[in-house]
Design an enzyme around this catalytic site. Structure first.
Site, PDB file in Angstrom:
ATOM      1  CG  ASN A   1      -1.506  -3.377  -0.111  1.00 52.45           C
ATOM      2  OD1 ASN A   1      -0.821  -3.221  -1.123  1.00 52.45           O
ATOM      3  ND2 ASN A   1      -2.207  -4.474   0.100  1.00 52.45           N
TER       4      ASN A   1
ATOM      5  CG  HIS B   1       5.575   0.901   0.669  1.00 57.82           C
ATOM      6  ND1 HIS B   1       5.211   0.148  -0.439  1.00 57.82           N
ATOM      7  CD2 HIS B   1       6.905   0.664   0.844  1.00 57.82           C
ATOM      8  CE1 HIS B   1       6.266  -0.499  -0.898  1.00 57.82           C
ATOM      9  NE2 HIS B   1       7.301  -0.212  -0.137  1.00 57.82           N
TER      10      HIS B   1
END
Length: 286
Positions: free
Chosen positions: A118, A135
């Site tokens: 997330n 990410h």
């Protein structure tokens, strides 16, 4: 009702089916007394009002790729208009019981760390410190030319100064922090104040690779653990599957908790169908 499919044991995965209570008991037995690495996906943030790409009821969509973003000024205008709205709503989100419980487990010495797919920053806000945001994070902006980092707050200020017409964040929100927008033909996109290069949020776009050093830190968390717990992820992204495969090669127990099937189900020792918050509360190994 929590139901589960099991892939057997770490010593030999034979397919079987467990009912909810039996699956939770089996997972607790695997996790108890072991140091746990946790991988989380969008399903842990739905209770904070952030939608899940692949959960039940999610509509198929095609997020902008890194190649599209870099190749087209029109694409960048559309992305930045939507991302600004999405970021405003991300910023207003608060950690939910799943984020808080994982931070508590870390403080109690139960975790080697958390690896999250997330970009919402909620694990950090809850107090997780051994954390790899695989990410990236929406709270930072990076220059694609020189690598200079900027605080998202500063870039948001520039966006509003140059585009006072920008809406206040009412568009449909997506898990990556983007949102639906209308006409953006007049959008002025900020550039790097150091070199004039193209700016983008410090997140891994589709078609872009996770930085090597960041993946190495995530691998270290998995390598330092005696068990792997995957929560709220369909494991559709290869980077998370690679971490799962590293745990399997070390023959450590793997537990997956998710609403809906995942790409790792056949590789898990126990697979629990259920929401993150209630299932983790039931699995609490303390």
């Amino acid at each position: 009702m929590i139901v589960a499919g099991s892939g057997g044991t770490a010593m030999g995965r034979a397919t079987s089916l467990l009912d909810g209570a039996t699956a939770v008991d089996a997972a607790r037995g695997l996790l108890h007394g072991r140091r746990i690495a946790v991988i989380t996906g969008a399903g842990v943030s739905t209770d904070s009002g952030i939608p899940d790409y692949r959960g039940e009821g999610s509509e198929p969509r095609n997020p902008m790729t890194f190649q599209q973003f870099m190749a087209s000024a029109d694409a960048r205008r559309r992305y930045w208009a939507g991302s600004h709205q999405g970021w405003r709503r991300f910023r207003a989100a608060r950690p939910n019981p799943t984020h808080t419980l994982l931070a508590d487990w870390e403080r109690d010495g139960l975790l080697s760390g958390v690896v999250t797919q997330n970009v919402d920053g909620l694990h950090a806000a809850a107090g997780s410190s051994r954390l790899v945001e695989l990410h990236g994070t929406m709270s930072q902006v990076v220059c694609t030319a020189c690598g200079q980092m900027f605080a998202r707050e500063d870039i948001a200020g520039r966006l509003l100064q140059d585009n006072p017409w920008l809406p206040g964040g009412d568009g449909e929100l997506h898990p990556d922090g983007d949102a639906e927008v209308g006409d953006v033909s007049g959008m002025v996109v900020p550039s790097c104040t150091v070199c004039g290069g193209i700016l983008k949020p410090d997140v891994v776009f589709f078609g872009e690779y996770v930085p090597v050093d960041r993946f190495a830190l995530a691998s270290d968390i998995v390598h330092a653990a005696d068990a792997l717990l995957i929560v709220g992820s369909s494991l559709a992204v290869n980077s998370a599957v690679r971490l799962l495969d590293r745990a399997r090669r070390r023959r450590v127990p793997v537990v997956i908790v998710n609403r809906g099937a995942t790409k790792g189900d056949a590789k898990a020792d126990v697979r629990i169908e259920g929401g993150a918050a209630e299932t983790l509360a039931a699995l609490d190994p303390r």
